[in-house]
Design a protein around this motif. Structure first.
Motif: not given
Length: 154
Positions: A124-143
């Motif tokens: 899951l290391e590339n998950m957008r949620l886990l990106a440094k500084g990520s604050r988006l409250s709605v974001m896509p998740v890879e399949a």
DNA sequence: GCCAACGTTGGC
DNA sequence: GCCAACGTTGGC
């Protein structure tokens, strides 16, 4: 369009996954998104039946609280028109609504998967949620991330 | 409560 | 169109 996957953040003090499970048809109207990137995902990309990871943020133990799905097409978020709402937007009009809402239905509550655990999985290391500084409250998740997390939740 | 990171606003 | 100032998010 093939089914897509999303992560949506809610503050459990406001609306928790349990709250949605207790709602009529286990469905809640998602309101209060006031970020254009998040709004665009909701307005332009979400389809009925898309998968949703219901994430609890700004709480003691942030993490994924359950699985949900998109249960409507997008519509104007009613709170933008309500002067009494903290989400009121004076520049929004019925003719030109600025913010989008959508219905989300709780599908399954499994194990609560903490943010801390998500960070521990190399898958899951590339998950957008886990990106440094990520604050988006709605974001896509890879399949592939979606499938991996479904297994974690069990 | 702190603070890093980010988004928005508004003067120029 | 730039960018400094400000406000917000959200984990810790």
């Amino acid at each position: 369009m093939p089914k897509q996957y999303w992560l949506m953040k809610s503050e459990p003090d406001d609306v928790s996954f349990d709250d949605v499970l207790a709602s009529k048809n286990q469905t809640t109207s998602w309101y209060g998104v006031r970020n254009y990137q998040a709004r665009n995902f909701m307005r332009d990309a979400m389809q009925v039946g898309d998968g949703v990871l219901f994430y609890h943020s700004s709480c003691a133990v942030p993490g994924i609280a359950g699985i949900a799905e998109i249960a409507s097409t997008p519509y104007p978020d009613a709170t933008q028109f309500d002067p009494a709402s903290p989400y009121y937007d004076a520049k929004a009009t019925a003719e030109n609504p600025r913010w989008t809402g959508i219905d989300v239905r709780a599908v399954k509550q499994g194990r609560y998967v903490e943010l801390k655990e998500l960070r521990s999985h190399p898958e899951l290391e590339n998950m957008r949620l886990l990106a440094k500084g990520s604050r988006l409250s709605v974001m896509p998740v890879e399949a592939d991330e979606w499938r991996f997390i479904l297994k974690l939740i069990g």
